[in-house]
Scaffold this active site. Sequence first.
Site, mmCIF file in Angstrom:
data_model
loop_
_atom_site.group_PDB
_atom_site.id
_atom_site.type_symbol
_atom_site.label_atom_id
_atom_site.label_comp_id
_atom_site.label_asym_id
_atom_site.label_seq_id
_atom_site.Cartn_x
_atom_site.Cartn_y
_atom_site.Cartn_z
ATOM 1 N N GLU A 109 0.324 -4.880 11.107
ATOM 2 C CA GLU A 109 -0.101 -3.481 10.983
ATOM 3 C C GLU A 109 0.713 -2.696 12.010
ATOM 4 O O GLU A 109 0.546 -2.862 13.218
ATOM 5 C CB GLU A 109 -1.596 -3.330 11.257
ATOM 6 C CG GLU A 109 -2.508 -4.010 10.235
ATOM 7 C CD GLU A 109 -2.716 -3.181 8.974
ATOM 8 O OE1 GLU A 109 -2.099 -2.098 8.848
ATOM 9 O OE2 GLU A 109 -3.500 -3.627 8.111
ATOM 10 N N HIS A 148 0.845 -1.196 0.000
ATOM 11 C CA HIS A 148 0.000 0.000 0.000
ATOM 12 C C HIS A 148 0.877 1.242 0.000
ATOM 13 O O HIS A 148 1.728 1.425 0.874
ATOM 14 C CB HIS A 148 -0.952 -0.023 1.197
ATOM 15 C CG HIS A 148 -2.006 -1.082 1.058
ATOM 16 N ND1 HIS A 148 -2.548 -1.756 2.115
ATOM 17 C CD2 HIS A 148 -2.599 -1.573 -0.067
ATOM 18 C CE1 HIS A 148 -3.457 -2.615 1.659
ATOM 19 N NE2 HIS A 148 -3.505 -2.531 0.339
ATOM 20 N N HIS A 207 2.299 -3.591 6.969
ATOM 21 C CA HIS A 207 1.356 -2.511 6.647
ATOM 22 C C HIS A 207 1.359 -1.508 7.796
ATOM 23 O O HIS A 207 1.916 -1.742 8.849
ATOM 24 C CB HIS A 207 -0.062 -3.080 6.471
ATOM 25 C CG HIS A 207 -0.225 -3.897 5.229
ATOM 26 N ND1 HIS A 207 -0.854 -3.432 4.105
ATOM 27 C CD2 HIS A 207 0.203 -5.148 4.932
ATOM 28 C CE1 HIS A 207 -0.825 -4.362 3.168
ATOM 29 N NE2 HIS A 207 -0.181 -5.417 3.635
ATOM 30 N N GLU A 232 1.869 3.737 2.952
ATOM 31 C CA GLU A 232 2.332 3.122 4.190
ATOM 32 C C GLU A 232 3.865 3.103 4.206
ATOM 33 O O GLU A 232 4.519 2.069 4.272
ATOM 34 C CB GLU A 232 1.680 1.743 4.339
ATOM 35 C CG GLU A 232 0.154 1.891 4.403
ATOM 36 C CD GLU A 232 -0.646 0.601 4.334
ATOM 37 O OE1 GLU A 232 -0.057 -0.477 4.479
ATOM 38 O OE2 GLU A 232 -1.866 0.688 4.117
HETATM 39 ZN ZN ZN Z 1 -1.893 -1.690 4.055
#
Ligand code: ZN
Length: 334
Positions: free
Chosen positions: A299, A97, A226, A100
């Site tokens: 995350e 992503h 992420h 990020e």
């Molecule tokens: Zn992500």
Amino acid sequence: MFSNRALYGALTFMTGAALLAGLAPAANAATNDFPAGYEGYHTYAETTAELQKAVADHPDIAHLSSIGQSYQGRELNLLTIGSGSGKPEVLFTCNQHAREHLTTEMCLHIVQRFTDGYATDPAIKLMVDTHTIYVLPNANPDGSEYDISGGRFHNWRKTRKPVPGSSAIGTDTNRNWDYNWGCCNGSSTNPSAEDYRGPAPFSEPETRALADFVDAHDIRAHIDFHTYSELVLWPFGYTTSATGTGMTAAEAKRFQDLGKAMAATNGYTPEQSSKLYITDGDINDWSWGRHKTLSFCFEMYPTGSNPGFYPDDSQIVPQTTRNDAAVDLLIGQV
Ligand SMILES: [Zn+2]
């Protein structure tokens, strides 16, 4: 993260407010670089230079290659750390992503720790001598370069490939994998959506190249990094069931036990991916579903929308070193 539309709206608003509050564009707005306060982050070119330096400094254990090219023709650079073949293979992937950016720093930190630390840290030396470690810092370089274009942030998540038959640009790489792709309302068919799954599985050259690389190897353990929320997530994301097709009770327990053990080292919250929300077509479901790879999603920092995707560069060192013990724990599993 994320498919929560309300949260997206809030984030977009906050990013706009933050920009107005003083994230001034860089002096030369024509170049792609991070804004003031974020200079410690690495652009694609700076990341590539760091990988080249790691190889120049440690030619005995570090090797740089490309697994393919992005839609706009950027090399998808892979740093291999190890000194022989036939050893358990571990993969770390970052920046699927675009916005990020802290994850790219996470992958660079892994590179630097396992190369610079080899000569002086016996634990690092042992891990490198007994494994082959692959690190992909820029899984979506077109997106991350676009996100900092003009010296300001664009809150961009997806690839930069135009969607056929639409004026929209970009597919969510982490909904584009071909294991149960689009099965379960865990991605969008709307090309303008943040979690648009693409017109077909592996429609994006970035996911296709990474899947081809994994298919050609025997990756035993994997973390896809992420931001944000401070979570350790494991498969499956497409179903709320802990067990079922492709996941025995013993396998689920192994994910739970290892996920909790890693979370105990970094203070994240451990849970099955679908407990956050249903996702389909993500890399972790694919890695486990297709290859039985011990595949986790981390995350990273922060927990909430301030600073959300854009912590300033003072957070790079504390938030990447925070995962050292978890990374070591995962490598030690295989
Ligand atoms: Zn992500």
